[in-house]
Motif scaffolding. Structure first.
Motif, PDB file in Angstrom:
ATOM      1  N   GLU A  11     116.040  62.191 127.912  1.00 47.96           N
ATOM      2  CA  GLU A  11     116.254  61.501 126.648  1.00 47.96           C
ATOM      3  C   GLU A  11     115.247  60.396 126.400  1.00 47.96           C
ATOM      4  O   GLU A  11     115.096  59.899 125.293  1.00 47.96           O
ATOM      5  CB  GLU A  11     117.657  60.906 126.604  1.00 47.96           C
ATOM      6  N   ASN A  23     119.130  61.527 131.757  1.00 44.01           N
ATOM      7  CA  ASN A  23     118.611  60.241 131.298  1.00 44.01           C
ATOM      8  C   ASN A  23     117.107  60.303 131.081  1.00 44.01           C
ATOM      9  O   ASN A  23     116.581  59.806 130.077  1.00 44.01           O
ATOM     10  CB  ASN A  23     118.938  59.148 132.317  1.00 44.01           C
ATOM     11  N   ARG A  68     126.005  62.362 123.174  1.00 44.07           N
ATOM     12  CA  ARG A  68     124.682  61.741 123.223  1.00 44.07           C
ATOM     13  C   ARG A  68     123.916  62.136 121.973  1.00 44.07           C
ATOM     14  O   ARG A  68     123.987  63.282 121.532  1.00 44.07           O
ATOM     15  CB  ARG A  68     123.909  62.193 124.476  1.00 44.07           C
ATOM     16  N   LYS A  97     120.018  61.323 119.833  1.00 45.86           N
ATOM     17  CA  LYS A  97     118.736  60.650 119.693  1.00 45.86           C
ATOM     18  C   LYS A  97     118.484  60.401 118.213  1.00 45.86           C
ATOM     19  O   LYS A  97     118.479  61.337 117.410  1.00 45.86           O
ATOM     20  CB  LYS A  97     117.621  61.513 120.298  1.00 45.86           C
ATOM     21  N   SER A 113     118.404  56.172 121.939  1.00 53.28           N
ATOM     22  CA  SER A 113     119.485  57.064 122.371  1.00 53.28           C
ATOM     23  C   SER A 113     120.826  56.367 122.200  1.00 53.28           C
ATOM     24  O   SER A 113     121.026  55.267 122.708  1.00 53.28           O
ATOM     25  CB  SER A 113     119.305  57.462 123.843  1.00 53.28           C
TER      26      SER A 113
END
Length: 250
Positions: A249, A246, A79, A81, A67
């Motif tokens: 992810e 959090n 954010r 990934k 991440s």
């Protein structure tokens, strides 16, 4: 049959090894066709970080499914990934969104002009405020100059009103207090022990958490009217949302 099985196992082992090996990922950060420099690029999994250069470019070591967090003042937290395809291409394009600016009202003598925000509700609120000011001034003019005064003509009261009106116009304008950023206010209101022990945040997560809280419109209300209890209640509620993001992810 054995050859096919070995081939499948080899491909699986290769993909697993690739996903567990750190690779260099290159990318560019921009906003509204402008390249952004000094953006913090943080690998949340490895806790490694870097910054973009004057061309908005960055290089960071990653593994598949890591991440990445992109943080810059006046921009919303981004954010991302990382996928195996993005690592293979090594040409990541990251778009950040700038926060809307809230402009202060500008008042000019005899005319009321303001700098309007793009928010339609904000514009309408300012127009309503101008209408109220104009109505009050119209009432003042009728009270002073028309001569129709309720309960008879009290010249002493009229004189006092005129003096008060001129004295208010001559009063110097008071400077607006400096704007306080939410993160600064939150750190000054609650000590580090509250973030580490009560909210269970890691030291390097505190700034990211406060940036996340700043995106909530309620944080602006806390800046104007705040106390320790209201600040702690707000941070506790936002921490639940922050932890859910959090965990999602991971």
């Amino acid at each position: 049959m054995k050859v096919k099985l070995l081939l499948v196992l080899s491909l699986f082992a290769y993909q697993f090894a690739f996903s567990q090996t750190e690779k260099l990922l290159k990318g560019v950060v921009s906003s509204d066709n402008f390249l952004l420099q000094n953006v913090d690029v943080i690998n949340k999994n490895s806790q490694k970080s870097t910054k973009t250069n004057d061309k908005g470019e960055f290089v960071v070591t990653v593994k598949a499914n890591d991440s990445l967090l992109f943080y810059a003042k006046d921009y919303y937290l981004k954010r991302l990934k990382v996928t195996k395809e993005q690592i293979g291409q090594s040409n990541l394009q990251v778009l950040m969104i700038k926060k809307p600016e809230e402009l202060d009202e500008v008042v000019v003598e005899k005319t009321h002009s303001i700098k309007l925000n793009k928010d339609k509700k904000y514009e309408q609120g300012k127009r309503d405020e101008i209408d109220v000011i104009n109505s009050v001034e119209s009432i003042k003019k009728r009270t002073v100059y028309e001569g129709n005064i309720d309960n008879g003509m009290n010249f002493i009261a009229i004189g006092k009103k005129i003096l008060d009106l001129f004295s208010k116009e001559k009063e110097p304008e008071k400077e607006a207090p400096p704007e306080i950023e939410f993160a600064v206010l939150a750190k000054n209101t609650c000590d580090e022990k509250f973030y580490l022990e009560t909210l269970k945040l890691k030291p390097d997560e505190i700034d990211l958490f406060l940036q996340f809280c700043d995106t909530d419109p309620k944080s602006k209300a806390l800046i104007e009217h705040h106390n320790v209890l209201s600040m702690m209640d707000f941070l506790l509620a936002k921490n639940i949302e922050f932890q859910k993001l959090n965990n999602a992810e991971k």
